[in-house]
Design a protein around this motif. Structure first.
Motif, PDB file in Angstrom:
ATOM      1  N   THR A 195       9.906  14.713   4.943  1.00 30.87           N
ATOM      2  CA  THR A 195       9.021  13.343   5.263  1.00 30.87           C
ATOM      3  C   THR A 195       7.830  13.332   4.105  1.00 30.87           C
ATOM      4  O   THR A 195       7.680  12.010   3.297  1.00 30.87           O
ATOM      5  N   HIS A 196       7.572  14.335   3.638  1.00 28.95           N
ATOM      6  CA  HIS A 196       6.245  14.064   2.350  1.00 28.95           C
ATOM      7  C   HIS A 196       6.884  14.247   1.179  1.00 28.95           C
ATOM      8  O   HIS A 196       6.546  13.299   0.396  1.00 28.95           O
ATOM      9  N   VAL A 197       8.486  14.717   0.997  1.00 27.52           N
ATOM     10  CA  VAL A 197       8.866  14.475  -0.534  1.00 27.52           C
ATOM     11  C   VAL A 197       9.429  13.064  -0.598  1.00 27.52           C
ATOM     12  O   VAL A 197       9.060  12.512  -1.524  1.00 27.52           O
ATOM     13  N   GLY A 200       0.881  -1.009   0.018  1.00 24.16           N
ATOM     14  CA  GLY A 200       0.074   0.128  -0.081  1.00 24.16           C
ATOM     15  C   GLY A 200       0.710   1.204  -0.018  1.00 24.16           C
ATOM     16  O   GLY A 200       2.133   1.149  -0.083  1.00 24.16           O
ATOM     17  N   ARG A 201       0.090   2.321   0.247  1.00 20.85           N
ATOM     18  CA  ARG A 201       0.771   3.840  -0.082  1.00 20.85           C
ATOM     19  C   ARG A 201       0.825   4.389   1.453  1.00 20.85           C
ATOM     20  O   ARG A 201      -0.113   4.621   1.851  1.00 20.85           O
ATOM     21  N   PRO A 202       1.865   4.511   1.854  1.00 22.69           N
ATOM     22  CA  PRO A 202       2.149   5.384   3.316  1.00 22.69           C
ATOM     23  C   PRO A 202       1.613   6.924   2.923  1.00 22.69           C
ATOM     24  O   PRO A 202       2.571   7.625   2.219  1.00 22.69           O
ATOM     25  N   VAL A 203       0.974   7.664   3.735  1.00 22.74           N
ATOM     26  CA  VAL A 203       0.579   9.024   3.768  1.00 22.74           C
ATOM     27  C   VAL A 203       0.951   9.480   4.996  1.00 22.74           C
ATOM     28  O   VAL A 203       0.196   9.331   5.938  1.00 22.74           O
ATOM     29  N   PRO A 204       2.014  10.330   5.028  1.00 21.46           N
ATOM     30  CA  PRO A 204       2.187  10.982   6.440  1.00 21.46           C
ATOM     31  C   PRO A 204       1.377  12.121   6.926  1.00 21.46           C
ATOM     32  O   PRO A 204       0.546  12.547   6.074  1.00 21.46           O
ATOM     33  N   ILE A 205       1.046  12.144   8.249  1.00 29.48           N
ATOM     34  CA  ILE A 205       0.186  12.957   8.691  1.00 29.48           C
ATOM     35  C   ILE A 205       0.870  14.214   9.322  1.00 29.48           C
ATOM     36  O   ILE A 205       0.161  15.184   9.721  1.00 29.48           O
ATOM     37  N   ASP A 206       2.223  14.395   9.131  1.00 29.67           N
ATOM     38  CA  ASP A 206       3.258  15.682   9.435  1.00 29.67           C
ATOM     39  C   ASP A 206       2.532  16.787   8.673  1.00 29.67           C
ATOM     40  O   ASP A 206       2.497  16.580   7.547  1.00 29.67           O
ATOM     41  N   GLU A 207       2.723  18.111   9.294  1.00 28.40           N
ATOM     42  CA  GLU A 207       2.501  19.009   8.502  1.00 28.40           C
ATOM     43  C   GLU A 207       3.653  19.274   7.383  1.00 28.40           C
ATOM     44  O   GLU A 207       4.803  19.189   7.791  1.00 28.40           O
ATOM     45  N   GLU A 208       3.659  19.596   6.076  1.00 21.51           N
ATOM     46  CA  GLU A 208       4.621  19.967   5.417  1.00 21.51           C
ATOM     47  C   GLU A 208       5.018  21.241   5.441  1.00 21.51           C
ATOM     48  O   GLU A 208       5.043  22.078   4.457  1.00 21.51           O
ATOM     49  N   ARG A 209       6.034  21.263   6.448  1.00 18.56           N
ATOM     50  CA  ARG A 209       6.562  22.675   6.481  1.00 18.56           C
ATOM     51  C   ARG A 209       8.208  22.395   7.360  1.00 18.56           C
ATOM     52  O   ARG A 209       8.104  21.416   7.958  1.00 18.56           O
ATOM     53  N   GLY A 210       8.983  23.173   7.157  1.00 15.34           N
ATOM     54  CA  GLY A 210      10.322  23.082   7.787  1.00 15.34           C
ATOM     55  C   GLY A 210      11.161  21.963   7.162  1.00 15.34           C
ATOM     56  O   GLY A 210      10.468  21.368   6.236  1.00 15.34           O
ATOM     57  N   LYS A 246       3.753   8.532  10.658  1.00 17.59           N
ATOM     58  CA  LYS A 246       4.359   9.602  11.283  1.00 17.59           C
ATOM     59  C   LYS A 246       5.885   9.732  10.975  1.00 17.59           C
ATOM     60  O   LYS A 246       6.733   8.760  11.254  1.00 17.59           O
ATOM     61  N   GLY A 247       6.436  10.886  10.259  1.00 16.34           N
ATOM     62  CA  GLY A 247       7.798  10.698   9.835  1.00 16.34           C
ATOM     63  C   GLY A 247       8.711  11.498  11.164  1.00 16.34           C
ATOM     64  O   GLY A 247       8.062  11.799  12.350  1.00 16.34           O
ATOM     65  N   PRO A 248      10.014  11.196  10.996  1.00 18.72           N
ATOM     66  CA  PRO A 248      10.725  11.987  11.991  1.00 18.72           C
ATOM     67  C   PRO A 248      10.643  13.302  12.043  1.00 18.72           C
ATOM     68  O   PRO A 248      10.385  13.842  11.086  1.00 18.72           O
TER      69      PRO A 248
END
Length: 339
Positions: free
Chosen positions: A172-174, A156-166, A235-237
């Protein structure tokens, strides 16, 4: 859209007569009367009290008329943070949940083999981490490619819940979007997968279980398929050090797998990774600088992974936890973990 990778046809000895292909492509569910796909879900955990409750509730809430979850087996290895108590409380209300407690943490492969020993040859098994939360149709979409009896494993496809900033949020999103594009080109299956059980255990010196299962399926003649609609949230680092710790472990594990079995996962190819990264660049100088920093950090982690592979690959069999990736996935209220 499903990414495909086509090795030779699968071994017929693992198929029932109704599954064996009669022509170029035969689907099990061509008939509306086809029975639902039966599946065991395995959850390997160590100290996952922050997320295991909502992970299991997301599995209990799976939707889809073509699936049937027979068991949800949680193997908890040396957990001391209340994980076992949360799972046990849910198991009291939901008999499909089984908890297997391991007093010591000896690595994910040992825990996974405990699960495999309870399963039958040819059985469909889905694996998901205790720090992930599945979308309601995750399992339906993950198992759909098994309509083709030549498919041996899906991811499947993991989709992070982190805000894409910083730096870390963008990183994480990239990286997960890059992983998605790579998997569309050639399946790279991880985080949440399903496979046909061959009846064999996984060698305990393996570090990366999903990648080894890819190798085993291809070697046995099965196909791999990426199911991007089978979405799980992770959840990303939150720190660069946690990213490096996590990434170098994966690189070392993939290199060990390549050395032991001659199997190279799709993301080890820098050329393929660069093609998948290109759409992220855009035209903003700030964006180029940010992507450059992400690239430099990734190359540094890769270099450390190569060093680990050459000098001490065994250090990752029981890996050091990237603690910020284990924080709560805020998709539901924190109260009521024992519901």
């Amino acid at each position: 859209m499903i990414g495909r990778f086509r090795p030779p046809s699968p071994p017929k000895e693992l198929m029932s007569p109704t599954e064996r292909p009669a022509g170029p492509r035969t689907l099990l569910r061509d008939s509306q009367e086809a029975p639902p796909r039966l599946c065991t879900i395995g959850v390997m955990v160590h100290d996952e009290a922050q997320n295991i409750g909502q992970c299991l509730r997301s599995l209990l809430a799976q939707e889809g008329s073509s699936i049937a979850v027979e068991r949800i087996v949680v193997v908890s290895s040396g957990s001391t943070d209340g994980t076992d108590e949360i799972v046990a409380a849910l198991a009291e209300r939901h008999p499909e949940i089984t908890l297997i407690r391991e007093p010591q943490r000896r690595g994910k492969i040992v825990a996974l083999n405990r699960l495999l020993a309870t399963c039958s040859k040819g059985e469909l098994i889905a694996l998901i981490g205790g720090d992930l939360v599945a979308e309601p149709e995750w399992l339906e979409n993950l198992l759909a490619p098994f309509d083709d009896p030549r498919v041996g494993m899906t991811g499947g496809r993991p989709v992070p819940i982190d805000e894409e900033r910083g730096l870390c949020g963008t990183l994480t999103h990239v990286l997960w979007r890059v992983h998605h594009r790579v998997a569309l080109e050639r399946p790279k299956l991880g985080e949440a997968v399903a496979f046909r059980h061959t009846g064999d255990a996984i060698p305990e010196d393996v570090i990366v279980d999903e990648a080894f299962l890819e190798h085993r399926m291809l070697e046995s003649g099965w196909r791999l398929e990426y199911a991007p609609d089978a979405i799980v949230h992770n959840k990303g680092p939150e720190t660069a050090s946690d990213f490096v710790r996590q990434y170098r472990r994966n690189v070392a594990g993939h290199l060990v797998l390549q050395h032991q079995f001659g199997y190279r996962v799709a993301t080890l190819s820098l050329a393929r990774t660069w093609r998948a990264l290109w759409p992220e660049l855009g035209w903003s100088p700030k964006r180029w600088l940010l992507i450059g920093m992400i690239g430099a950090l990734s190359l540094y982690a890769r270099a450390l992974g190569h060093w680990d592979y050459r000098h001490r690959p065994e250090r990752h069999r029981v890996w050091e936890i990237a603690k910020t990736t284990k924080r709560r996935i805020a998709l539901e209220p924190a109260s009521g973990e024992r519901r």
